[in-house]
Design a protein around this motif. Sequence first.
Motif: not given
Length: 413
Positions: A53, A203, A341
């Motif tokens: 990340i 996310w 991610i």
Amino acid sequence: MWSIGVAVYFVAITFRTSLGVAGLDAAERFEVNASALSTFSLLQLLVYAGMQIPVGLLVDRWGTKRVLTLGIVLFTTGQFGFALSESYAAALACRALLGLGDAMTFISVLRLGTRWFPAKRGPLVAQLAGLVGMAGNLVTTLVLARVLSTLGWTPTFAGSAAGGVLVLLLVLLLLRDHPEGYAPEPVPHVGAAYVRRQIAAAWREPGTRLGMWVHFTTQFPAMVFLLLWGMPFLVQAQGLSRGHAGELLTLVVVANMVVGLVYGQVIARHHAARAPLALGTVAATATVWATVLLWPGGQAPLPLLITLCTVLGACGPASMIGFDFARPANPPERQGTASGIVNMGGFTASMTTLLAVGVLLDLTGDDFRTALASVFVLQALGVSQILRLHGRARRRERERIVTSRVEAVHVPV
């Protein structure tokens, strides 16, 4: 431009997997047991996964050239230091440094692909990047293993570090982040609020989370096999010579390259094939892996081991499907973060399995059958999450397609 980035990834993969053919030599050089040996790869992957990340954010902010340059300096220094290390602690530090630099390569290559190729070629370009990376693994199994047995530890690892110097020169002299006139929108000042927004927005997309779990579930069986435990398993548990074991590791790499081309073409033409290909690969891997481990007498016949290595070759291309779920779910300015991610998934699973296998080998007296059965636990977890998220991600992707078409219709002339 993309080829320069892929050359960096090629070298990084060669360095990353170099311990896979040197595991037995490393255990003898540093006088360590299976758990301590697995710590080499565990620490390397821990650093790699933990940096995904942050690296995604850096790529979105700094661009590809700066991040790749820093990565090359770090992984080349780590490889050269590993060559000279005499103590276990120094060698661990060098593998961590190598993992830090390695973490900066693949996301940067994906970013180059999105900047220099049209979106419809995204799946094929990503698979080609993975294919060239596996060619680096091929160099490890075919060349590095033989050089190691001939020249020894220090000349082999120190000599391979020259590849890092070469790609550093290529990046500094030739690489450009994007075609002229196609610069991305400037990224605002990177503060804590920006970082939180980028990560939270990526996310929230079901496609990002689905991509992460696809990567988690598909990549790690082959990664664990190639990175550390394949050679000891084939030599100590299956009774093969080092030469024959090296040939089977090479087969994994060759199968990966062939399957990568097929998967890339199929997904580029039939987007709905993503989930069936990923789940089919998991099912095939679990089936053959279980057959080998449960074979009466403990030593599987050679044709079955060949089948296992061929099927493991599909794990890498299947893991690339994870990026194909995340890519359409996120806008260009968030691609690096979303890719980071996704990329955490497989390396987290690999890291967990590497540690579990090492610990179980020590606890069971080198019972590879019990130790390698830990693969099934993570596969079951990953499949459950893929099935949970797939429908949600598919609906969200359809909504984005409809929205983009409506916006295109209403763009003022």
